[in-house]
Design a protein around this motif. Structure first.
Motif, short mmCIF file in Angstrom:
data_model
loop_
_atom_site.label_atom_id
_atom_site.label_comp_id
_atom_site.label_asym_id
_atom_site.label_seq_id
_atom_site.Cartn_x
_atom_site.Cartn_y
_atom_site.Cartn_z
N THR A 193 17.13 -26.38 16.68
CA THR A 193 17.44 -25.11 17.32
C THR A 193 17.89 -24.09 16.28
O THR A 193 18.36 -24.44 15.20
N TYR A 194 17.71 -22.83 16.63
CA TYR A 194 18.36 -21.72 15.95
C TYR A 194 19.51 -21.28 16.84
O TYR A 194 19.33 -21.14 18.05
N LEU A 220 23.51 -16.70 11.72
CA LEU A 220 22.42 -17.49 12.31
C LEU A 220 22.37 -18.86 11.64
O LEU A 220 22.24 -18.97 10.42
N ARG A 226 20.62 -22.82 11.60
CA ARG A 226 19.45 -23.62 11.96
C ARG A 226 19.84 -25.09 11.82
O ARG A 226 20.35 -25.51 10.78
N GLY A 233 24.68 -25.02 17.40
CA GLY A 233 23.33 -25.45 17.09
C GLY A 233 23.19 -26.96 17.08
O GLY A 233 22.22 -27.52 17.59
#
Length: 197
Positions: A94-95, A102, A104, A169
């Motif tokens: 997922t991001y 952000l 990852r 995440g």
């Protein structure tokens, strides 16, 4: 229900943890390290894994043993709950945006633990938790649970947002990976017929 429960007592920590992989994200977390509590609560809520985690640690020294041992015990409980891993999707990625940051996260419940970590912080601690311990927490959990785990902060400036995005995440990727694939609910997701090794 896929559940796991671990009691881990050493000269440094006394830990009781239980998980329900088929839960709704209910949590009861008290490690004595406020920021860690906040992150484990985020993990539970966003993975939908029910987590009870109670830790009494040697916080008069520092938070190192509490952070490390809580990750080990939580990872062991997850591994116990996964059992032979029949039917799981196995992979998740997922991001996770958290305001300007952000993250990852990609993982494989492979039984072959490794952590690849690409995240840095511009301050030494958040609350009472040393920021260097976040990588160690994920390293300890991935080893105990048998997870190949890749974590990267693609960008971000606020340290709280960076790590919260990473935990969220990780939670979302775990939710994908532990989900049962109804097409192969009775099969281990590997051509080897086993996971690990």
């Amino acid at each position: 229900m896929r559940t796991g429960s671990i009691t881990r007592t050493t000269a440094e920590t006394d830990i009781k943890v239980s998980v329900n992989l088929d839960g709704t994200g209910v949590y009861d977390v008290n490690t004595g390290v406020g920021f860690l509590d906040h992150m484990v609560e985020q993990f539970s809520r966003h993975s939908l894994i029910d987590v009870t985690l109670h830790v009494k640690g040697d916080l008069h020294i520092d938070a190192h043993h509490t952070v490390e041992d809580s990750a080990i015990a939580l990872g062991q409980a997850i591994a116990q709950a996964l059992g032979d891993k029949k039917g799981i999707t196995r992979y998740g990625s997922t991001y996770a945006p958290m305001d300007e940051a952000l993250a990852r996260v990609a993982l494989d419940i492979s039984g072959r633990p490794i952590l690849v970590w690409k995240a840095a912080f511009s301050q030494p601690r958040l609350g009472t938790m040393d920021t260097e311990m976040f990588e160690h927490w994920f390293q300890s959990l991935s080893q105990a649970a048998g997870i190949t785990l890749h974590i990267e902060c693609l960008y971000g400036t606020n340290n709280h947002h960076i790590i919260e995005g990473i935990y969220k995440g990780f939670a979302r990727a775990m939710a994908q990976a532990i989900a049962i694939d109804p097409r192969k609910a009775d099969a281990i997701p590997s051509t080897k017929g086993m996971l690990g090794g």
